[in-house]
Design a protein around this motif. Structure first.
Motif, mmCIF file in Angstrom:
data_model
loop_
_atom_site.group_PDB
_atom_site.id
_atom_site.type_symbol
_atom_site.label_atom_id
_atom_site.label_comp_id
_atom_site.label_asym_id
_atom_site.label_seq_id
_atom_site.Cartn_x
_atom_site.Cartn_y
_atom_site.Cartn_z
ATOM 1 N N GLY A 154 3.289 -13.669 -9.566
ATOM 2 C CA GLY A 154 4.271 -12.590 -8.999
ATOM 3 C C GLY A 154 4.497 -11.415 -9.739
ATOM 4 N N GLY A 155 5.290 -10.872 -9.613
ATOM 5 C CA GLY A 155 5.744 -9.508 -10.502
ATOM 6 C C GLY A 155 5.474 -8.551 -9.696
ATOM 7 N N VAL A 156 5.879 -7.441 -10.219
ATOM 8 C CA VAL A 156 5.453 -6.035 -9.643
ATOM 9 C C VAL A 156 4.558 -5.293 -10.556
ATOM 10 N N MET A 157 3.398 -4.718 -9.950
ATOM 11 C CA MET A 157 2.538 -4.340 -10.863
ATOM 12 C C MET A 157 2.537 -2.851 -10.631
ATOM 13 N N THR A 158 2.502 -2.031 -11.839
ATOM 14 C CA THR A 158 2.310 -0.699 -11.669
ATOM 15 C C THR A 158 1.030 0.097 -12.065
ATOM 16 N N ILE A 200 2.910 0.644 9.404
ATOM 17 C CA ILE A 200 3.201 -0.695 9.894
ATOM 18 C C ILE A 200 1.822 -1.361 10.156
ATOM 19 N N GLY A 201 1.501 -2.361 9.412
ATOM 20 C CA GLY A 201 0.005 -2.923 9.548
ATOM 21 C C GLY A 201 0.015 -4.392 9.310
ATOM 22 N N THR A 202 -1.073 -5.086 9.149
ATOM 23 C CA THR A 202 -0.985 -6.525 8.865
ATOM 24 C C THR A 202 -1.356 -6.740 7.323
ATOM 25 N N GLY A 203 -1.568 -5.612 6.782
ATOM 26 C CA GLY A 203 -2.003 -5.963 5.408
ATOM 27 C C GLY A 203 -0.986 -6.625 4.247
ATOM 28 N N ALA A 204 -1.525 -6.895 3.197
ATOM 29 C CA ALA A 204 -0.557 -7.615 2.333
ATOM 30 C C ALA A 204 0.603 -6.929 1.802
ATOM 31 N N PHE A 205 0.600 -5.971 1.939
ATOM 32 C CA PHE A 205 1.523 -5.054 1.419
ATOM 33 C C PHE A 205 2.192 -4.089 2.534
ATOM 34 N N MET A 206 3.335 -3.427 2.313
ATOM 35 C CA MET A 206 3.856 -2.508 2.973
ATOM 36 C C MET A 206 4.619 -1.462 2.379
ATOM 37 N N GLY A 234 5.122 -6.575 -5.405
ATOM 38 C CA GLY A 234 5.051 -5.139 -5.290
ATOM 39 C C GLY A 234 4.026 -4.601 -5.935
ATOM 40 N N VAL A 235 3.727 -3.566 -5.447
ATOM 41 C CA VAL A 235 2.861 -2.783 -6.112
ATOM 42 C C VAL A 235 3.370 -1.372 -6.148
ATOM 43 N N THR A 236 3.313 -0.792 -7.386
ATOM 44 C CA THR A 236 3.925 0.732 -7.618
ATOM 45 C C THR A 236 2.614 1.562 -8.015
ATOM 46 N N PHE A 237 2.320 2.659 -7.335
ATOM 47 C CA PHE A 237 1.588 3.637 -7.678
ATOM 48 C C PHE A 237 2.047 4.738 -8.411
ATOM 49 N N GLU A 238 1.604 4.967 -9.753
ATOM 50 C CA GLU A 238 2.317 6.201 -10.268
ATOM 51 C C GLU A 238 1.054 7.289 -10.651
ATOM 52 N N ILE A 239 1.488 8.300 -10.039
ATOM 53 C CA ILE A 239 0.503 9.283 -10.335
ATOM 54 C C ILE A 239 0.382 10.093 -11.609
ATOM 55 N N ILE A 240 -0.630 9.700 -12.548
ATOM 56 C CA ILE A 240 -0.859 10.465 -13.641
ATOM 57 C C ILE A 240 -2.024 11.139 -13.700
ATOM 58 N N PRO A 241 -1.975 12.362 -13.243
ATOM 59 C CA PRO A 241 -3.325 13.131 -13.189
ATOM 60 C C PRO A 241 -4.367 13.190 -14.613
ATOM 61 N N ASP A 242 -3.378 13.519 -15.829
ATOM 62 C CA ASP A 242 -4.208 13.390 -16.875
ATOM 63 C C ASP A 242 -4.479 12.030 -17.609
ATOM 64 N N ASP A 243 -6.138 11.918 -17.607
ATOM 65 C CA ASP A 243 -6.656 10.610 -18.045
ATOM 66 C C ASP A 243 -6.048 10.190 -19.454
ATOM 67 N N ALA A 244 -5.831 11.105 -20.393
ATOM 68 C CA ALA A 244 -5.315 10.625 -21.705
ATOM 69 C C ALA A 244 -4.148 10.312 -21.429
#
Ligand SMILES: Nc1ncnc2c1ncn2[C@@H]1O[C@H](COP(=O)(O)OP(=O)(O)OP(=O)(O)O)[C@@H](O)[C@H]1O
Ligand SMILES: Nc1ncnc2c1ncn2[C@@H]1O[C@H](COP(=O)(O)OP(=O)(O)OP(=O)(O)O)[C@@H](O)[C@H]1O
Ligand SMILES: [Mg+2]
Ligand SMILES: [Mg+2]
Lengths: 329, 312, 501, 334, 275
Positions: free
Chosen positions: C3-7, C167-173, C206-216
């Motif tokens: 389980g858990g929430v992955m970022t 709204i879809g049938t995908g694993a996440f919303m 859940g999945v959380t996407f964080e936007i981090i443009p800089d590679d480093a």
């Protein structure tokens, strides 16, 4: 007359990037109660530094020696705390340029109040009342409104009055006035000089009055001291010195002033310019410009001699000067 | 009432400025090579797709007509929709600009906290070791590229010591502050260097002023002299510079925002320029210009408060 | 327990979450977590797996597909998925007025639902790629009713509204989305699939996407434990992160190829183009030390290309690296060419892209050896696309990934001139064009493979590219993350990912 | 001495105060500093005309108008019979050469980035006073004339004392061989002993070069010493003008009297505690109606508040602008 | 009578230090090949990412290029950036500022509006846009910076000229019948230019920083040219494994920046006391 201030061998040096400079050199004088002492001399002769040295109002790189005995205590050795009480409290100072000496961003009232807060135990209300009284005292009408105004809203004469009001806030015993009228018009100067005289009488203050205008000295001072290149070269009552200057420089100064009856004739000028304090000539500092100079003047610095009652002079050839008579006929 | 008239005058002056900016930004974005459609569609776009979408976006209309539409929308407060993000520009600005404002505000605060005391210290001990050290340190801060300082701060205080989050913006106000501290510090370093320099010389100019001497002659406390007489006067010239610098920061925090992954307006701006997202670039430029003008107005008001002579 | 929430740290945000109208990888690679297609690409990208359709059949003529729908599938809002939704979704995807992906479904003539569990797709002509096309994101199934209830007059306006809260049938919303900052996906409680352990998918809450443009910064954030995954790790740091025992440095196989696209038109504007000389191009190819480039650009992570398409692409042919480094041969070819004394040309790279820059810098050195002076012009994407589409560039760095598990997409862009003029290069081979048209109707896989092999031979020998290398997707994950993968087409698959709770 | 070089009639000059947009929109009247309010006088060849008055009374403005540094709002200045406002081109340059001005501030009146030589060379060459080859010799001559050492030529102004700088300023003016010198507070900034040197120099040069001098100053003693005739200004108006001797001994205007009384006597025995003039100069933005001095005048009566007195003859060459012709202490209203 | 002796003021220490740094920088910029041990652009696949050592004093980068040689060669470009990105704004701004300050009135009002517009326009937008329109590279960066930069000089000069034109020497010039142009450029400008020169020094340091920021965005100097900002950006990926790639160019920026601002401070001191 009771002596209130006794200055002995006061010397002030500035350490500058181009070497040390002695701005006040071994100055001694004393001041009686209710006396007005005029300190005259040309620009750069050390008048202001002398005055500021009395209350140690000097930048940190300045060094002082000598004694300034005020009511039995040497100001030069006072603790900062005591000094703070003396400054602005027992001894107040007014500056030459009212435009630069008043803080442009603070209302006049606050600038007076600062002094009252520092030196009196009055409450807020009482201070307000006192501030109005002071404005009346120095002749600024509409005190209540004026107190909340800023310096730029005042005319030059008003500013000078306001500065005097600030200086008088603490009922000082001694007023140090550094050319308080130089920036003003004659009619206003006349008003301010008379104000100072009146206040001296009312408040029983002593005053040291720095100026380079001999007319002002003649009109206001009891005694005068003439400075040249950081030294006092002549001291005496105003009447004595004007009647018979004993120093060649004093004589020259008096002669430089145009007089009635000599219109469009050459003035008796002193050639040359006053020396820079960082390059004071050896011997008597005045000798390169002096008509009376002899060998000894070039070699040794003259001591101060008492030539008549209360009339002191530091000149090797004062007798010769006296012999040529007064420039004033 | 002079204050109201002062503000009104400034607002009136803003009109020609904004019109000028409106025209410049409109022309400028359209001079950029490429158009929004191919910027978004990228390499795979087929000509037919590009044409169709251009038509949908109204980009096939003449520039004059487009400008007319733009001006009209500006005056109705509707800045259009983002071409790439497909949301109203006003919504985007409302989301992203406050972040940059907060970041800039914090940077300004940090810069002041760093610069003011140290400027005093340096000025009062000018020429001595402390002065040299302070000026040297600020100089280093001023000469380092922002992305470099940023990474170092992130590595040290973020990853190594764990005192601050490594980039991002967080949730909730306190968390925002926590997240924005390092980026604000990064921005603050160069700002504070500029402020420090300026304030230091202003203080040096003021400490020997006659009115400070006169204040000293009054026998009031040294603290009062410094705060009331010296600082206030020294600040007058610094405040203008400060306002100007903040104005620059507002529009120039892009790199910091990128390095620290702060979703601010600077990044939105750059992304939108790259994405040829005309409505966003236009809208954001106007918003920034207004904001910067307001900043200038505020600093002017502050200056007027500090210095009664300027308020006429 | 799983389980858990992955970022997960992404380099940039998604733009538009509509399967049909979106236009960029940043959307595509995320969409599949929200929307399911009838058929799914397999994990290795080479075959197809059941998804919303449990079975399918292509008739012998190759012009009709019949699919059986999975039973009991619900959208994330709880409404059941119906055949109607499917018909509508597919029809919408294939509509040539919609978006830029409809060409993948160009063969679709009509979609019908004979019964509630069956979908029949009638094709205009036999299409060997149709099944793969049904695994592509744009054919994802959406709820017709909910979509049409959206405000707006046109499909586009409705889509813009719908995509705010898809709204879809995908694993996440989608739970929340702060543009440019973060996107939160939460588990779809109605998801249909079961995991290998027999428990319902997805495992993650859940999945959380964080936007981090800089590679480093993205890496720092991973290392500091703020996030559990980071995409697009610079190759320069792969080795370093491999050595980090708190991380799994994953290299997921991809269909990504990297090459230099060369404009081969005789004239570019009013200036003569040396690159149109085939000898010159061959010389340039031989002068490029691919191994060295693989070393300095990808730090050994990539492999030299053996064809213009990646080895992970079905029907890829070719075994040996193309144009093995041979400086002498390159010099000889140059001498034979119309430009024995060399020339000056330029390459467009994407400003700020370190890999392209490094490649270009290396090429600059390598081509200097055969007398070619290379100017590097870093430009932004739009400027590059502009010159690219106008055909006014000399060379540009290029990279490609397939969206569909078939060789046809890449071939149509790279080699088949009618699509985009063979990478806008102006290259044209009548034989290739003919072969490609045939291959698109050829239902016999073996014959089709032959056609593609021939296309590849011609293109690889004379085509408008300098083939460089193929690379995997470098993704770094915290050790605590299990079951995450990215398929060769790029889709990030979170449904089987989990963290110990 | 009866040859008029410059005649001024009805000079008016005001400086508008800047007005904001709001003030403009709300149609508030334009405010202005009225620096000159109807000034008329004549300057005779070879004479020294002294101009005195308090700060802000318009002395400098008048001086500047004389050399056309300001354009007049009203009135005319004629130089040798020609209206200087109409001069253009070479005629204007010639006028600028023949009427020279010397400035008050020894620190700001010389360009700090030019050597004395550069300053003088510029003046000489712009007005083509000498061929290039003769310029160095002329510079040497000029330095001699103002009694500066020869090695002064290659120094920058900051290397000189105030008195020396004023000499440089004089040299610059004399370089172009002018006929009229307008000296604005020439010695006010100088030390007493140096003041005397410069005054002596000026007297000497005037004699030798036959110069006409307008000497602006606020020091009454100095003006009396130097001038043949004196004009007293108050709030932008000449209130009294006449020969030096009669003006100082028999002044015909209460303001002149106040001014004289306010100047401290050099004789310590002649002290007085009486204030010469009460109040301050009114604001030149809103000058009083009627007589400008009515706010401070001890003799003011109704007429003074309604009608502005014009200059009228009192004795030979002596004019005053006062409604009263003779007054006494006891006439004083207060 | 003797002329008062002018005290020969000692050269302020900041000016000495700053001058030495800048002189050295200029020498390196003009003759980089004399000091760089290697070809700055030569790859060495056998020596990738080498730590500083006897053979490579500052190590090598990811292409095996010698970092020291690149840092030295970067002086050429970075000093060029410092100078060219600022000299045109300086010249243009000075002329415009002098005219505006002297003429005043409507010109000043108009100029005020231009200044407002320029300083409220987001600078980076302008730079990115201009560089995108004209193409990347230093020349276009100079243009972009120049479009904005002149305003600051003009503002400084205009303010100072306004002060100077009220001084008596300006009136003296007019009273002498000198032309306006002569008064503006021969008399006022030399006295008004000090703060602009001081600002120029700071600006040069800022230009290098801006150059490096643009290098980070790929809009500045184009490869293979060595430029500090680009080098630092290149080395960003190696901060943990090969710090030397970015640290040495970073030091070069700091040192040069220090040189400029010390010189600025020193000049300010000298020019101020000169009066
Ligand atoms: N803070 C200081 N540092 C160095 N030198 C100083 C300082 N203050 C004054 N001096 C020097 O001391 C000398 C005497 O100055 P002072 O101000 O006392 O002269 P003054 O007689 O008051 O002249 P003025 O009439 O111009 O006011 C001057 O040469 C001045 O340069
Ligand atoms: N350029 C100007 N702009 C605006 N007001 C001016 C200007 N020049 C002079 N004034 C104003 O005109 C009035 C007369 O000034 P002027 O300088 O002529 O006086 P003055 O008699 O020379 O005084 P001072 O003795 O102080 O030199 C003053 O109120 C002054 O403020
Ligand atoms: Mg003094
Ligand atoms: Mg004047």
């Amino acid at each position: 007359m009771k002596t209130v201030l006794d200055v002995r061998n006061l010397t002030t040096r500035f350490a500058g990037p181009s070497g040390a400079l002695v701005a006040v050199n071994d100055v001694s004088f004393s001041l009686g109660e209710r006396e007005i002492l005029g300190l005259v001399g040309e620009s750069g002769s050390g008048k202001s530094v002398t005055l500021r040295s009395l209350i140690r109002l000097l930048p940190s790189m300045a060094g002082q020696s000598g004694e300034v005995i005020w009511q039995g205590r040497d100001i030069l050795n006072m603790s900062p705390k005591d000094l703070k009480a003396v400054r602005g409290g027992q001894i107040s100072m007014i500056f030459q340029e009212p435009t630069t000496a008043l803080n442009p961003v603070l209302p006049i009232g606050l600038q007076i109040d600062e002094n009252l807060r520092a030196h009196t135990k009055l409450t807020h209300r009482e201070r307000l009342i006192r501030a109005r009284e002071l404005m009346d005292l120095v002749g600024i009408p509409e005190a209540a409104r004026r107190l909340s105004e800023y310096p730029h809203q005042f005319s030059g004469g008003m500013k000078q009055r306001a500065m005097i009001a600030i200086a008088l806030a603490s009922n000082p015993r001694l007023l140090l006035a550094d050319e308080p009228t130089t920036a003003l018009d004659v009619t206003i100067q006349d008003q301010i000089l008379k104000l100072i005289l009146d206040l001296r009488d009312e408040l029983a203050m002593s005053v040291i009055f720095v100026t380079h205008d001999l007319g002002v000295v003649a009109a206001t001072c009891d005694r005068m001291a003439v400075m040249y290149a950081g030294r006092i070269v002549e001291t005496g009552t105003v009447a004595d010195v004007f009647a018979q200057p004993m120093h060649a420089y004093t004589r020259g100064l008096l002669g430089s002033v145009p007089r009635v009856g000599t219109e469009r004739s050459p003035l008796m000028s002193i050639e040359g310019t006053p020396p820079s304090l960082s390059a004071i000539p050896q011997g008597c500092a005045f000798h390169p410009r002096c008509d009376f100079a002899t060998e000894i003047c070039r070699a040794t610095q003259p001591d101060t001699k008492m030539l008549a009652a209360e009339h002191q002079v530091a000149c090797h050839n004062s007798l010769a000067v006296v012999k040529t008579g007064s420039p004033v006929r | 009432m002079p204050l109201a008239s002062f503000i009104l005058r400034r607002l009136l002056q803003l009109i020609p400025t904004l019109i000028f900016i409106l025209i410049v930004v409109f022309v400028l974005v359209r001079l950029l090579p490429g158009d929004p459609t191919s910027a978004i569609l990228g390499d795979r776009a087929l000509d037919a797709d590009v044409e169709r979408i251009n038509r949908q976006l109204g980009l096939d209309r003449s520039l004059v007509v487009q400008f007319g539409v733009f001006v009209q929308s500006v005056f109705t407060g509707d800045l259009g929709r983002s071409i790439s993000l497909k949301v109203p520009v006003t919504e985007l600005i409302a989301q992203r600009l406050p972040i940059t404002m907060l970041l800039t505000g914090m940077a300004a605060l940090i810069a002041l906290v760093l610069a003011v005391p140290l400027a005093f210290w340096a000025a009062l001990y000018r020429g001595r070791a402390a002065d040299t050290a302070i000026r040297g340190a600020f100089q280093v801060g001023l000469s380092m590229p922002v992305f470099y300082i940023g990474l170092i701060l992130l590595t040290v205080f973020g990853a190594k010591l764990g005192w601050f989050p490594v980039g991002g913006y967080g949730d909730g106000f306190i968390d925002h502050l926590h997240h924005l501290f390092l980026p604000a510090l990064t921005l603050a370093l160069s700002l504070s260097a500029i402020i420090m320099r300026n304030l230091r010389s202003a203080i040096i100019g003021v400490v020997d002023a006659e009115y400070v001497q006169f204040a000293r002659a009054k026998g009031i406390s040294a603290r009062l002299i410094l705060l009331r007489h010296v600082l206030r006067n020294a600040l007058i010239s610094t405040v203008a510079l400060f306002g100007l610098s903040i104005g620059t920061l507002l529009g120039g925090a892009v790199i910091t925002e990128t390095v620290f992954a702060v979703p601010g307006a600077g990044r939105l701006m750059v992304d939108s320029i790259y994405g040829r997202d005309y409505p966003v670039v236009q809208g954001l430029t106007i918003a920034l210009a207004v904001l910067v003008s307001v900043t200038f107005l505020l600093t002017d008001l502050f200056q007027a408060w500090l210095d009664p002579r300027v308020a006429r | 327990e799983r389980g858990g929430v992955m970022t997960y740290g992404r380099y940039t945000d998604s733009l538009f979450l509509d399967p049909v109208l979106n236009d960029a990888n940043v959307d595509i690679w995320i969409l599949t977590n929200i929307y399911d297609t009838l058929i799914a690409p397999s994990k290795d990208g080479l075959s197809l797996e059941p998804s919303l359709a449990t079975e399918w059949k292509l008739n012998d003529a190759g012009d009709e597909v019949t699919l059986k729908l999975r039973e009991g599938v619900k959208f994330s809002d709880g409404t059941p998925m119906t055949a109607d939704d499917v018909v509508w979704s597919l029809t919408r995807a294939a509509n040539p007025d919609n978006g830029i992906w409809n060409s993948l479904d160009a063969s679709i003539d009509k979609v019908t639902a004979p019964d509630a569990g069956t979908i029949v797709i009638k094709l205009k002509y036999p299409d060997p790629t149709i099944l793969s096309a049904l695994s592509v994101f744009n054919t994802a199934i959406m709820p017709k009713a909910a979509f049409e209830a959206m405000p707006g007059a046109t499909d586009k306006e409705k889509a813009e509204a719908f995509a705010q809260k898809p709204i879809g049938t995908g694993a996440f919303m989608l739970d929340s989305w702060e543009r440019g900052a973060s996107m939160k996906l939460v588990k779809n409680p109605n998801y249909w699939a079961m995991g290998e352990d027999g428990k319902p998918l997805p495992y993650l809450d859940g999945v959380t996407f964080e936007i981090i443009p800089d590679d480093a910064t993205r890496i720092l954030k991973l290392q500091s434990g703020d996030i559990q995954g980071a995409e697009f790790i610079p190759f320069a740091r792969v080795a370093e992160l491999k050595a980090d025992d708190k991380l799994n440095m994953e290299l997921f196989p991809s269909t990504k190829v990297n090459d230099i696209i060369v404009n081969v038109r005789p004239m570019i504007g009013d200036r003569e183009n040396p690159l149109s000389d085939e000898k010159v191009r061959q010389a340039m190819n031989y002068a490029v030390n691919k191994d060295a480039i693989v070393q300095v650009v990808t730090y050994g992570v990539g492999t030299p290309l053996t064809s213009f398409m990646a080895t992970t692409t079905p029907m890829h042919s070719g075994t040996a690296p193309l144009f093995a480094y041979d400086l002498d041969k390159a010099k000889a070819l140059m001498a034979e060419s119309k430009y024995p004394n060399g020339f000056t040309t330029s390459i467009l790279t994407l400003a700020g892209n370190q890999d392209e820059l490094a490649t270009a810098t290396a090429l600059q050195q390598m081509w200097a050896a055969i007398g070619i002076t290379l100017e590097i012009k870093q430009v932004d994407n739009a400027s590059r696309t502009d010159q690219y589409r106008a055909g006014t560039f000399d060379m540009r760095a290029g990279a490609w990934t397939n969206d569909i598990s078939d060789a046809s997409q890449i071939t149509s862009y790279f080699a088949y001139s009618p699509t985009i003029d063979a990478l806008h290069s102006g290259w044209k081979s009548a034989e290739v064009d003919g072969l490609f048209v045939d291959s698109q109707k050829e239902m016999d896989p073996a014959k089709r493979a032959e056609q593609f092999a021939r296309i590849q031979d011609i293109f690889n020998a004379t085509g408008p590219t300098i083939p460089l290398y193929e690379t995997p997707y470098p993704v770094a994950l915290a050790k605590s993350v299990n079951g995450f993968y990215q398929i060769p087409l790029g889709n990030n698959v979170f449904r089987e990912a989990w963290m110990a709770k | 001495m009866n040859d008029i070089v410059i005649s001024a009639s009805g000079l008016r000059k005001s400086f508008p105060l800047s007005r904001g947009l709001i003030e403009r929109i709300s149609r508030q009247p334009a405010l202005a500093v009225h620096a000159l309010n109807d000034v008329s006088f004549a300057l005779y060849r070879g004479e020294t005309l002294g101009i005195v008055g308090e700060s802000g009374c318009g002395k400098s403005t008048l001086a500047r108008c004389l050399v056309r540094l300001h354009e007049l709002d009203h009135g005319e200045i004629h130089f040798e019979g020609r209206d200087i406002a109409a001069l253009a081109g070479s005629a204007r340059r010639a006028f600028n050469r023949r009427v020279q001005m010397i400035f008050q501030d020894p620190y700001s009146s010389l360009n700090p980035r030019m050597t004395v030589r550069a300053i003088l060379t510029e003046a000489l060459s712009v007005h083509a006073m000498r061929a290039a080859a003769e310029i160095p010799a002329r510079i040497a001559e000029l330095l001699d004339l103002v009694r500066l050492p020869q090695d002064a030529a290659d120094r920058y102004p900051h290397a000189f004392s105030g008195g020396q700088r004023q000499r440089i300023g004089i040299a610059r003016a004399l370089a172009v061989e002018p006929e009229v010198l307008v000296a604005d507070e020439l010695v006010s900034a100088l030390d007493l002993s140096v003041q005397a040197q410069v005054v002596n120099l000026l007297l000497d040069l005037q004699q030798r070069l036959d110069l006409t001098v307008v000497f602006v100053a606020h020091d009454l003693r100095l003006v009396r010493h130097i001038s043949h005739r004196v004009a007293v200004m108050y709030l932008g108006k000449i209130v009294e003008i006449g020969p030096s001797e009669s003006l100082f001994t028999a002044s015909q205007h209460p303001y002149t009297r106040a001014l004289l009384a306010a100047a401290p006597e050099l004789d310590p025995s002649k002290r007085s505690r009486k204030i010469a003039a009460k109040g301050e100069l009114p604001s030149p933005i809103h000058p009083p109606t009627g007589c400008l001095f009515n706010t401070r005048c001890p003799y003011a009566f109704e007429r003074c508040f309604t009608e502005r007195p014009q200059l009228s003859d009192r004795s030979a060459n002596h004019q005053a602008a006062c409604h009263l012709t003779h007054f006494d202490e006891k006439d004083s209203v207060k | 009578m003797s002329v008062a002796v002018s005290r020969r003021a000692a050269i302020p220490r900041p000016l000495i230090f700053g001058g030495v740094i800048l002189a050295a920088s200029l020498i390196l910029a003009i003759f980089p090949a004399l000091f760089a041990p290697y070809d700055p652009n030569a790859f060495d696949y056998a020596a990738l990412l080498q730590a500083p050592s006897g053979t490579h004093l500052m190590g090598t980068d990811n292409f095996g290029r010698d970092v020291l040689s690149r840092v030295i060669h970067a002086y050429t470009i970075d000093m060029q950036i410092a100078i060219f990105a600022t000299v045109f704004p300086f010249l243009i701004g000075t002329v415009i500022g002098a005219l505006v300050g002297y003429i005043g009135g409507f010109a000043e009002t108009l100029f005020g509006r231009v200044v407002d517009a320029v300083i409220t326009f987001p600078f980076l937008v302008l730079v990115i846009a201009i560089v995108s329109i004209l193409g990347p590279g230093l020349m276009n960066m100079y243009i972009a910076v120049g479009v904005v930069g002149w305003v600051f000089y003009a503002r400084i000069i205009a303010a100072e000229v306004k002060v100077q034109k009220r001084l008596d020497y300006a009136d003296a010039g007019r009273a002498m019948g000198y032309t306006h142009l002569r008064i503006i450029f021969r008399h006022l400008l030399p006295n008004a230019i000090t703060p602009a020169v001081v600002y120029w020094m700071t600006d040069m340091a800022l230009a290098i920083l801006l150059g490096s920021s643009l290098g980070y965005l790929g809009l500045g100097a184009q490869p293979p040219a060595a430029e500090w900002g680009v080098q630092i950006a290149d080395g960003k990926n190696f901060m943990a494994t090969a710090w030397w790639i970015s640290v040495f160019p970073g030091l070069a920026i700091v040192l040069t920046g220090l040189g400029f601002s010390l010189t600025g401070d020193g000049l300010a001191e000298v020019l101020r006391t000169k009066k």
